[in-house]
Design an enzyme around this catalytic site. Structure first.
Site, PDB file in Angstrom:
ATOM      1  N   CYS A 102       0.867  -1.180   0.000  1.00  0.00           N
ATOM      2  CA  CYS A 102       0.000   0.000   0.000  1.00  0.00           C
ATOM      3  C   CYS A 102       0.903   1.229   0.000  1.00  0.00           C
ATOM      4  O   CYS A 102       1.944   1.217  -0.643  1.00  0.00           O
ATOM      5  CB  CYS A 102      -0.955  -0.015   1.200  1.00  0.00           C
ATOM      6  SG  CYS A 102      -0.137   0.069   2.801  1.00  0.00           S
ATOM      7  N   HIS A 103       0.554   2.265   0.728  1.00  0.00           N
ATOM      8  CA  HIS A 103       1.406   3.456   0.785  1.00  0.00           C
ATOM      9  C   HIS A 103       2.446   3.333   1.899  1.00  0.00           C
ATOM     10  O   HIS A 103       3.628   3.500   1.665  1.00  0.00           O
ATOM     11  CB  HIS A 103       0.581   4.726   0.990  1.00  0.00           C
ATOM     12  CG  HIS A 103       1.427   5.949   1.165  1.00  0.00           C
ATOM     13  ND1 HIS A 103       2.096   6.527   0.122  1.00  0.00           N
ATOM     14  CD2 HIS A 103       1.746   6.666   2.264  1.00  0.00           C
ATOM     15  CE1 HIS A 103       2.790   7.565   0.569  1.00  0.00           C
ATOM     16  NE2 HIS A 103       2.591   7.666   1.861  1.00  0.00           N
TER      17      HIS A 103
END
Length: 139
Positions: A102-103
């Protein structure tokens, strides 16, 4: 006498709540990763090695479509964490190698855990794209 009884009940209730939450926190944050666990945390370097070694590995970006469009790892499939639901299984084999990011790593850990509970047996979480030192694309 009533006040003493009430105070003892409140203290017991409070202790029970503390014990419950400390047991949950200990289970979720300090559980060792072993061979029987289908979700493993790996480094970006190991993820890259696995992708090179297995061209059939699924690279799963669990950020939003907008985040994905802003830049992602080449070959990644966008499937937002919020859309991973037990009643809607993913179109992947249960034993497929799935590498999740993800981030920052929070959503990927959550997604990997959900996948594990859905019966996927070869899931690895390598955290966030912000720690990915290799190529990214907007294609």
């Amino acid at each position: 006498m009533k006040e003493l009884f009430l105070l003892a009940a409140v203290i017991c209730f409070g202790m029970a709540i503390l014990k419950f939450y400390s047991a949950r926190m200990g289970r979720s944050t300090s559980a060792p990763q072993d061979a029987g666990n289908s979700r493993a945390a790996i480094s970006a370097e190991e993820a890259k090695e696995r992708l090179e070694a297995n061209p059939d590995a699924i690279l799963l970006d669990v950020r939003t479509q907008e985040e994905y469009d802003g830049g992602h790892i080449p070959g990644a499939v966008c499937f937002p964490n919020e859309d991973i639901l037990p009643e809607l299984p993913l179109p992947f084999e249960k034993d497929a190698e799935i590498l999740v990011y993800c981030h920052s790593g929070r959503r990927s850990a959550e997604a990997a855990e959900k996948l594990k509970h859905m019966g996927y047996t070869n899931v690895a979480d390598f955290g966030g794209i912000r720690d990915w030192p290799y190529e990214t694309t907007t294609d």
